[in-house]
Design a protein around this motif. Structure first.
Motif, short mmCIF file in Angstrom:
data_model
loop_
_atom_site.label_atom_id
_atom_site.label_comp_id
_atom_site.label_asym_id
_atom_site.label_seq_id
_atom_site.Cartn_x
_atom_site.Cartn_y
_atom_site.Cartn_z
N ALA A 76 0.84 -1.21 0.00
CA ALA A 76 0.00 0.00 0.00
C ALA A 76 0.87 1.25 0.00
O ALA A 76 0.63 2.20 -0.77
CB ALA A 76 -0.93 -0.01 1.21
N ALA A 77 1.91 1.25 0.85
CA ALA A 77 2.79 2.42 0.93
C ALA A 77 3.56 2.62 -0.37
O ALA A 77 3.76 3.76 -0.82
CB ALA A 77 3.75 2.26 2.11
N VAL A 78 3.96 1.51 -0.98
CA VAL A 78 4.71 1.61 -2.25
C VAL A 78 3.81 2.19 -3.35
O VAL A 78 4.21 3.10 -4.09
CB VAL A 78 5.28 0.22 -2.65
N PHE A 79 2.57 1.71 -3.45
CA PHE A 79 1.65 2.27 -4.46
C PHE A 79 1.42 3.76 -4.22
O PHE A 79 1.39 4.56 -5.15
CB PHE A 79 0.30 1.54 -4.43
N ALA A 100 -6.55 -10.07 -3.07
CA ALA A 100 -7.62 -9.13 -2.70
C ALA A 100 -7.04 -7.89 -2.00
O ALA A 100 -7.39 -6.75 -2.33
CB ALA A 100 -8.65 -9.81 -1.81
N GLN A 101 -6.14 -8.12 -1.05
CA GLN A 101 -5.58 -7.00 -0.29
C GLN A 101 -4.76 -6.06 -1.19
O GLN A 101 -4.84 -4.84 -1.08
CB GLN A 101 -4.70 -7.56 0.84
N VAL A 102 -3.99 -6.66 -2.10
CA VAL A 102 -3.14 -5.85 -2.99
C VAL A 102 -4.02 -5.03 -3.94
O VAL A 102 -3.77 -3.85 -4.19
CB VAL A 102 -2.18 -6.77 -3.80
N VAL A 103 -5.08 -5.67 -4.46
CA VAL A 103 -5.97 -4.97 -5.38
C VAL A 103 -6.63 -3.78 -4.68
O VAL A 103 -6.71 -2.67 -5.24
CB VAL A 103 -7.04 -5.95 -5.94
N MET A 104 -7.04 -4.00 -3.43
CA MET A 104 -7.69 -2.91 -2.69
C MET A 104 -6.70 -1.74 -2.50
O MET A 104 -7.04 -0.57 -2.70
CB MET A 104 -8.15 -3.44 -1.33
N ALA A 105 -5.47 -2.08 -2.14
CA ALA A 105 -4.46 -1.04 -1.92
C ALA A 105 -4.15 -0.29 -3.21
O ALA A 105 -4.03 0.94 -3.23
CB ALA A 105 -3.18 -1.69 -1.36
N ALA A 106 -4.07 -1.04 -4.32
CA ALA A 106 -3.76 -0.40 -5.61
C ALA A 106 -4.91 0.51 -6.05
O ALA A 106 -4.69 1.63 -6.52
CB ALA A 106 -3.49 -1.47 -6.67
N ARG A 107 -6.14 0.01 -5.87
CA ARG A 107 -7.31 0.81 -6.27
C ARG A 107 -7.33 2.13 -5.51
O ARG A 107 -7.59 3.19 -6.07
CB ARG A 107 -8.59 0.02 -6.01
N GLU A 108 -7.01 2.06 -4.23
CA GLU A 108 -7.04 3.26 -3.39
C GLU A 108 -5.96 4.27 -3.78
O GLU A 108 -6.20 5.46 -3.82
CB GLU A 108 -6.80 2.86 -1.93
N ALA A 109 -4.76 3.74 -4.11
CA ALA A 109 -3.62 4.63 -4.30
C ALA A 109 -3.41 5.09 -5.74
O ALA A 109 -2.92 6.19 -5.97
CB ALA A 109 -2.34 3.95 -3.81
N LEU A 110 -3.78 4.26 -6.72
CA LEU A 110 -3.31 4.54 -8.08
C LEU A 110 -4.21 5.46 -8.89
O LEU A 110 -3.83 5.91 -9.96
CB LEU A 110 -3.08 3.22 -8.84
N GLY A 111 -5.41 5.72 -8.41
CA GLY A 111 -6.31 6.65 -9.12
C GLY A 111 -6.56 6.20 -10.55
O GLY A 111 -6.85 5.03 -10.81
#
Ligand code: NAD
Length: 284
Positions: A76-79, A100-111
Motif C-alpha cells: 500500500a505504501a509503495v503504491f 484481494a488486499q493488494v488490489v484494494m491497496a492499488a485501487r485506493e492509491a493509483l487513481g
C-alpha cells in the motif's frame, strides 16, 4: 520489448523477473529500488539491475512497466509513493502472494492509473530471499496467475501476459477471490503447518537431539519453514479469511485422526492415508 522495467523490491521474485527478461533480451534497462541500501547495491553488483534508484519516484518516473515485488504489508505504501510519478501509459503489475488486499491497496492509491494495474502472482519461489537468491530460470515451466478486474485495460493484461510467457511461465487468469482460496489451500496453509511444527520442536529442551534424527521426510516437509518470517506474516494477515476457513477444516481433520489413534481405529487411518496417497500419486 520493454524499454525500461522498474522493479520495486529487488529480491527473489523481482530480481528473478529482471534476470530472466534480461537473459531473453526482452528489456533494454532495468532500474531497481529496494528499501535497504544494501539490497540496492547488492542487486547492482550482481547485475540483477542496471541502475539503482534512490527513491520509488525516481525508479518509476520513466518506466514502461513497473513490477512491485515487496512484502505484501509494504504494497500500500509503495503504491502511494509511486502514484504521482507514473507515466500515464505505464503498466503496473505485482507479484504478491494473495490478491484481494493488494488490489484494494492499488485501487485506493493509483487513481486513474488503476486501469493499467494488472494484479499477478508467479507460483514459483524458494525459501531464500534477497537479491542474491534471484536467478534467471526461476519461472521456467512454472505457472503465473493474473487476476485482472473488469476495469483492467485488456491491452495491459495482454502485455503482462506476454512478459511472463517470455520467462518460460504458463499464464492463467483467475478472479481474485478464487485465486486467494486456491492459494490458501496449496501454499498458505502448508506454510503455516510447517512453521508451527518446526517452531514447536524448536521450543523443546531436547530439540537438537530430536532434530539430529530427522530424515528425508522431515527435511522435505520442513523446508518451507525456512521462508522469510515477515513475508509470511504479511501473507497470513493479507489472506486472513481464506486461511482461517482452511484452518478450521484442518482442525476438524486432525481431531478425527487424533480420535482414531486414541480408539485404535486403524480402518479410519487407512482410509484417510490411502485417500491422501492416491491424491498425491495421481497428481505429482
Ligand atoms: P524478498 O525478501 O526476496 O524481496 C523483497 C524485497 O523488497 C527486498 O529487496 C526488500 O529490501 C524490499 N523491500 C521490503 N520492504 C520494502 C519497502 N517498503 N519498499 C521498498 N522495498 C522494500 O521477497 P520475495 O520472496 O521476492 O517476495 C516478494 C513478493 O513476492 C512478496 O509480496 C511475496 O508475497 C511474493 N511472492 C513470493 C514468493 C516466494 O516463494 N518467495 C512466491 C510468489 C510470490
Amino acid at each position: 520489448m520493454i524499454n525500461r522495467l522498474a522493479v520495486i523490491g529487488v529480491g527473489l521474485i523481482g530480481g528473478s523477473l529482471a534476470l530472466s527478461l534480461k537473459s531473453k533480451g526482452a528489456v533494454n534497462e532495468v532500474i531497481g529500488y529496494s528499501r535497504s541500501e544494501n539490497a540496492r547495491q547488492e542487486a547492482l553488483a550482481l547485475g540483477v539491475i542496471d541502475k539503482a534508484a534512490d527513491s520509488i519516484a525516481e525508479a518509476v518516473a520513466e518506466a514502461d512497466v513497473i513490477f512491485v515485488a515487496v512484502p505484501m504489508g509494504a504494497m500500500a505504501a509503495v503504491f502511494a509513493d509511486m502514484s504521482e510519478h507514473i507515466r500515464p501509459e505505464a503498466i503496473i503489475t505485482d507479484g504478491g502472494s494473495a490478491k484481494a488486499q493488494v488490489v484494494m491497496a492499488a485501487r485506493e492509491a493509483l487513481g486513474d492509473n488503476f486501469k493499467q494495474f494488472v494484479p499477478g502472482h508467479p507460483i514459483a519461489g524458494t525459501e531464500k530471499s534477497g537479491p542474491s537468491a534471484a536467478f534467471a530460470t526461476l519461472y521456467e515451466d512454472h505457472r503465473v496467475v493474473l487476476t485482472p478486474l473488469s476495469d483492467t485495460d485488456t491491452a495491459a493484461t495482454a502485455k503482462i501476459k506476454a512478459m511472463w510467457q517470455l520467462t518460460g511461465a504458463e499464464v492463467f487468469e483467475m478472479d481474485v477471490e478464487h485465486h486467494d482460496t486456491v492459494l490458501a489451500a496449496t501454499s498458505h496453509l502448508p506454510h503455516v503447518l510447517a512453521f508451527n511444527l518446526v517452531g514447536m520442536l524448536a521450543q523443546r529442551d531436547d530439540c537438537d537431539e530430536v532434530l539430529r534424527y530427522a530424515a528425508g521426510g522431515f527435511r522435505d516437509f520442513s523446508r518451507i519453514a525456512s521462508s522469510d518470517a515477515v513475508m509470511w506474516r504479511d501473507i497470513c494477515l493479507g489472506n486472513k479469511q481464506a486461511i482461517l476457513d482452511l484452518l478450521d477444516e484442518y482442525h476438524q481433520g486432525i481431531n478425527k485422526i487424533e480420535q482414531a489413534i486414541k480408539e485404535e481405529d486403524g480402518e479410519y487411518l487407512i482410509e484417510v492415508f490411502a485417500r491422501a496417497k492416491k491424491a498425491r500419486d495421481t497428481r505429482f
